[in-house]
Design a protein around this motif. Structure first.
Motif, short mmCIF file in Angstrom:
data_model
loop_
_atom_site.label_atom_id
_atom_site.label_comp_id
_atom_site.label_asym_id
_atom_site.label_seq_id
_atom_site.Cartn_x
_atom_site.Cartn_y
_atom_site.Cartn_z
N VAL A 146 -17.47 -26.83 -11.48
CA VAL A 146 -16.19 -26.13 -11.70
C VAL A 146 -15.87 -25.29 -10.47
CG1 VAL A 146 -14.85 -24.62 -13.21
CG2 VAL A 146 -16.67 -26.05 -14.17
N GLY A 147 -14.88 -25.73 -9.68
CA GLY A 147 -14.49 -25.02 -8.47
C GLY A 147 -13.61 -23.82 -8.76
N ALA A 148 -13.19 -23.16 -7.70
CA ALA A 148 -12.43 -21.91 -7.84
C ALA A 148 -11.12 -22.12 -8.58
CB ALA A 148 -12.16 -21.33 -6.45
N ILE A 149 -10.37 -23.16 -8.24
CA ILE A 149 -9.06 -23.37 -8.86
C ILE A 149 -9.22 -23.76 -10.32
CG2 ILE A 149 -6.85 -24.53 -8.62
CD1 ILE A 149 -7.73 -22.78 -6.23
N GLU A 150 -10.12 -24.70 -10.60
CA GLU A 150 -10.33 -25.11 -12.00
C GLU A 150 -10.81 -23.92 -12.84
OE1 GLU A 150 -11.63 -26.43 -9.36
OE2 GLU A 150 -11.28 -28.59 -9.26
N ASN A 151 -11.69 -23.11 -12.25
CA ASN A 151 -12.20 -21.94 -12.97
C ASN A 151 -11.07 -20.97 -13.30
OD1 ASN A 151 -14.17 -20.11 -14.02
ND2 ASN A 151 -14.11 -18.99 -12.08
N TYR A 152 -10.20 -20.72 -12.32
CA TYR A 152 -9.09 -19.79 -12.55
C TYR A 152 -8.15 -20.34 -13.62
CZ TYR A 152 -4.92 -16.99 -11.80
OH TYR A 152 -3.84 -16.18 -12.00
N ASN A 153 -7.83 -21.63 -13.56
CA ASN A 153 -6.92 -22.21 -14.54
C ASN A 153 -7.49 -22.16 -15.95
OD1 ASN A 153 -4.99 -22.78 -12.60
ND2 ASN A 153 -5.75 -24.86 -12.22
N GLN A 154 -8.79 -22.42 -16.07
CA GLN A 154 -9.43 -22.34 -17.38
C GLN A 154 -9.37 -20.91 -17.92
OE1 GLN A 154 -13.39 -23.97 -17.17
NE2 GLN A 154 -12.68 -25.98 -16.44
N ASP A 165 -28.45 -24.85 -3.58
CA ASP A 165 -29.01 -24.71 -4.93
C ASP A 165 -27.99 -24.14 -5.92
OD1 ASP A 165 -28.83 -22.18 -3.95
OD2 ASP A 165 -30.93 -21.62 -4.30
N ASN A 166 -26.68 -24.19 -5.55
CA ASN A 166 -25.58 -23.74 -6.41
C ASN A 166 -25.63 -22.25 -6.71
OD1 ASN A 166 -24.45 -26.38 -6.71
ND2 ASN A 166 -26.10 -26.85 -8.15
N ILE A 167 -26.10 -21.49 -5.77
CA ILE A 167 -26.07 -20.03 -5.86
C ILE A 167 -24.95 -19.52 -4.96
CG2 ILE A 167 -27.29 -17.88 -5.35
CD1 ILE A 167 -28.35 -19.25 -7.80
N ARG A 208 -16.90 -20.66 -7.21
CA ARG A 208 -17.32 -21.53 -8.31
C ARG A 208 -17.29 -20.72 -9.60
NH1 ARG A 208 -17.08 -24.45 -4.61
NH2 ARG A 208 -18.53 -26.02 -3.81
N ALA A 209 -17.32 -21.41 -10.72
CA ALA A 209 -17.41 -20.72 -12.00
C ALA A 209 -18.81 -20.15 -12.17
CB ALA A 209 -17.10 -21.68 -13.14
N PRO A 210 -18.95 -18.87 -12.52
CA PRO A 210 -20.29 -18.30 -12.71
C PRO A 210 -20.89 -18.75 -14.04
CG PRO A 210 -18.63 -16.67 -13.27
CD PRO A 210 -17.88 -17.87 -12.77
N GLN A 211 -22.21 -18.82 -14.09
CA GLN A 211 -22.88 -19.10 -15.36
C GLN A 211 -22.90 -17.81 -16.18
OE1 GLN A 211 -26.65 -21.07 -14.98
NE2 GLN A 211 -25.88 -22.56 -13.47
N ALA A 217 -24.11 -20.38 -10.27
CA ALA A 217 -22.79 -20.97 -10.45
C ALA A 217 -22.88 -22.34 -11.11
CB ALA A 217 -22.08 -21.09 -9.11
N ASP A 218 -21.77 -22.74 -11.72
CA ASP A 218 -21.63 -24.08 -12.27
C ASP A 218 -21.13 -24.98 -11.14
OD1 ASP A 218 -20.87 -26.44 -13.49
OD2 ASP A 218 -19.99 -25.47 -15.25
#
Length: 759
Positions: A723-731, A654-656, A694-697, A719-720
């Motif tokens: 958006v995974g861990a690497i994409e989230n960090y780069n953003q 459930d993306n938690i 994941r990126a948090p909401q 979580a979104d």
């Protein structure tokens, strides 16, 4: 240029295309010259001196040779015929030659194939002195050691083991003439040296347990003698001086009199040296090894002066090749490195990973268990009697006997760990399940967990083979359904057994589905943290594809965990001169799921910066709360030492993001801070930060629940999913600045609702 392509068609079957490509006009045309030899049936081709197609190997194994009357069928290569379309992978864009070596006089073809029942003894073969065999095999050698006797014995052994030999196929369709055969090892087309003037094979390189090149002519014998004996006194690679003793040439690349000779070096693998060859004699151009990727790292083995041994061990009715790599001093422990097979192999020598283990005091055991390639078709396809695990276990017991010999003090043998990736990781789990008494711990990296149809090569031993055969014979499962052997062979079926042994389990987030199953969930159910296996460590690295190694922090974190895990479980029973470990700094790795035990760690500068950023953000947001915040940890030397409790991270369907914390006692002053990229936990005497999978909401708070044991909490973070861990960090890195999105204070934990375990 003649290009051969293999691509999957719309029906899922492989489609073949061969075309002539012209660099001058950027055009391509179909390469077929004969209506009966459509290019969609071609597997390999041999081009002549003027670009004519001289020989064609079809997918069904048939060989066609150009003659004045057109292409002529001159026989079949049995190895290629047995593979058929299965030997042609859609991923091959330009096909190398696997079986065809070249063309010879009188419209003949030189090829790689097994010897048949009517084959004559080979014209050339290894001498007795070069053969490494088991004691059981030595006991059966003929008393007559003449050349004729050796040729007949080699023919018998080659046919028995179905080793690939060099043969000459002729246009009269007679039985191919064996030019060279090895009793224990396969030849490859790449290993055949062909004289560019005559087109005739002049030497063959064979990779048995030790690599060796054999001359097929007097002129080639003179050349090989020069290449072996007239080497520089030493070679240079990456600032390391390497001895040139016992180097063995493997391949040659010729450009007139200027050659590049590729040698097999026991500590760097392959070493390429430039040489001038004139009148059959070699003279070297300097002493610098031509750089190649990874060679400088492999060269670090040389100063350690390892002792490398090659042996064959009789297991059942097979002779199993193995390598024992010993450190210069007495080893403190043994690490069994299981190759990624089943149809791969280990080679003679040591590499950079071996150097890493040797430097810490470990001996290394590598076993080419049944199914490994390079030792004959019978060995590669062995599917009766014993299994791969029997070979590994027999090799381990033999190694322990070797280290125990001559010890008058009666001390025990060194402790043993077993480690492998992919199929090697699967072998680790089977070893821990079936032979827990032999291994102090195991490291399984990306082991297959569930396969639609389990190959016979995955059956570990004779007892399991009987169970698998029985369940398959008694199954009424429809064709294409799940393999009934799944309940026997899948690690999921014996997860409870694995909970009892020290295990480091590693996965990669974007790896094949077969190696990202539910084993982690079976080993450590999230609902009962107090029952987590104390000796289990699990990490799934975020953003990593097959094999990992994409993200620096993840690679360093994996090395740190392996190093610490081996030392923790082997050092208490260390042997000889003991074991070493490196004092790694904690890397803030990107994980998509994990279960890690509590530890004391030294933080990297990045982790310290995040902690300080959290504190600064808290002072801006709530100065009073900032003053109540416990200190981050004790200070040791110039780095901060922090304590981490056992914790578990996973992303639910459930993306938690679910973070479970297990405390031995109720922590004092417990705070949790959620930022854009990480979760920071702080209390008296402990402090740690983990990157979010994941990126948090940003508009959602962290929810907290308490387990009935009073020692554990579970945190839930919306979580979104995109958006995974690497994409989230780069953003986040592109924007800069660290903000607190949500915070849990001690009073939030005190009022947390109870979470009841779900069976």
């Amino acid at each position: 240029i003649l290009l051969g392509f293999s691509t999957p068609g719309p029906d899922g079957l492989v489609k073949r295309e061969w075309s002539w490509y012209s660099a001058a006009d950027d055009d391509s045309i179909d390469a077929a010259e004969d209506a009966e030899l459509s290019t969609d049936l071609w597997r390999e081709v041999v081009l002549g001196e003027f670009g004519l197609i001289e020989a064609i190997l079809l997918v069904n194994g048939t060989v066609y040779r150009r003659t004045p009357e057109g292409f002529r069928d001159i026989g079949t290569i049995a190895l290629a015929a047995a593979e058929g379309w299965d030997g042609v992978a859609p991923s091959q864009s330009v096909l190398p030659r696997q079986y065809l070596v070249g063309v010879g006089p009188d419209y003949s073809v030189f090829a790689i194939d097994v010897l048949g029942p009517k084959s004559s003894p080979p014209q050339a073969h290894p001498p007795w002195a070069d053969l490494v065999m088991s004691q059981a095999e030595e006991a059966k050698l003929p008393a007559d050691r003449s050349s004729a006797s050796l040729a007949a014995w080699t023919l018998e052994q080659s046919r028995k083991r179905q080793t690939a030999a060099l043969v000459q196929m002729t246009a009269d369709e007679s039985i191919p003439t064996p030019l060279f055969a090895h009793p224990f090892a396969d030849l490859t087309s790449e290993g055949v040296w062909v004289d560019p003037q005559s087109g005739l094979p002049e030497a063959v390189a064979v990779t048995d347990v030790r690599p060796h090149v054999y001359a097929l002519s007097t002129q080639a014998a003179t050349l090989l003698l020069s290449l072996r004996q007239k080497l520089p006194a030493s070679m240079q690679l990456g600032g390391v001086t390497l001895a040139t003793d016992n180097l063995e040439p493997q391949l040659v690349y010729r450009h007139g009199s200027r050659w590049l000779v590729v040698y097999w070096h026991p500590t760097v693998g392959v070493a390429s040296l430039p040489v001038l060859v004139q009148d059959g004699a070699a003279s070297w151009i300097g002493n610098q090894i031509i750089p190649a990727r990874g060679l400088a790292l492999d060269a670090q083995v040389a100063p350690l002066e390892p002792r490398i041994e090659a042996h064959r061990l009789r297991v059942g009715d097979l002779d199993v090749p193995l390598y024992l790599v010993r450190p210069k001093k007495n080893p403190g422990g043994v690490v069994v490195l299981v190759h990624e097979g089943p149809h791969q192999r280990d080679d003679w020598g040591a590499n950079s990973f071996d150097a890493w283990l040797l430097s810490r005091g470990y001996a290394i055991l590598k076993v080419n268990y049944r199914g490994s390639t390079g030792f004959g078709e019978q060995f590669r396809t062995a599917s009766a009697g014993e299994g791969f695990l029997d070979d590994i276990v027999a090799a381990v017991r033999w190694t322990l006997d070797v280290f125990s010999e001559g010890r008058a003090d009666g001390s025990s043998a060194p402790p043993v760990a077993i480690m492998g990736e992919y199929f090697g990781g699967y072998a680790v789990l089977q070893a821990l399940k079936n032979h827990e008494e032999l291994f102090a711990c195991g490291i399984a990296i990306a082991p297959p967990q569930s396969i639609l149809s389990w190959p016979n090569s995955y059956i570990p031993n004779a007892a399991t083979r009987k169970s698998v055969e029985a369940v398959r014979m008694g199954s009424s499962a429809p064709s294409g359904g799940a393999d009934p052997a799944e309940a026997i062979l899948s690690p999921l079926s014996y997860a409870q057994r694995l909970r009892q042994v020290p295990l480091l389990l590693v996965e990669y987030e974007n790896d094949y589905p077969e190696v990202r199953g539910n084993l982690f969930q079976r080993l450590s159910p999230s609902s009962v943290p107090s029952e987590w296996p104390e000796a289990l460590t699990f990490v799934q690295y975020a953003g990593e594809d097959t094999g990992g190694g994409t993200i620096r922090q993840n690679s360093l974190d994996k090395c740190r965990r392996i190093d610490s895990f081996l030392y923790k479980h082997l050092s208490p029973a260390a042997f000889g001169d003991g074991l070493q470990r490196e004092r790694f700094q904690q890397e803030l790795a990107f994980v998509s799921a994990c279960l890690v035990p509590g530890a004391k760690i030294r933080l990297t500068e990045m982790a310290l910066n995040i902690e300080q950023g959290i504190e600064q953000a808290l002072r801006r947001m709530d100065p009073e709360q900032a003053r109540r915040l416990p200190k981050a940890g004790e200070v040791s030397a110039t780095r901060e030492v922090v304590t981490t409790p056992p914790f578990r991270i996973t992303v639910r369907e459930d993306n938690i993001i679910e973070v479970t914390l297990l405390f031995g006692v109720e922590p004092v002053g417990l705070h949790v801070f959620l930022s854009e990229i990480c979760l920071h936990v702080r209390a008296e005497g402990l402090s740690f930060t983990v990157a979010l999978p994941r990126a948090p909401q940003h508009d959602q708070k962290v929810e907290v629940f308490r387990f009935p044991d009073g020692q554990s909490y579970v945190l839930e973070i919306a979580a979104d999913p995109n958006v995974g861990a690497i994409e989230n960090y780069n953003q986040w890195a592109s924007r800069g600045g660290l903000h607190i999105l949500s915070m849990l204070r001690p009073e939030d934990f005190a009022m947390a609702p109870i979470s009841l375990p779900v069976q």
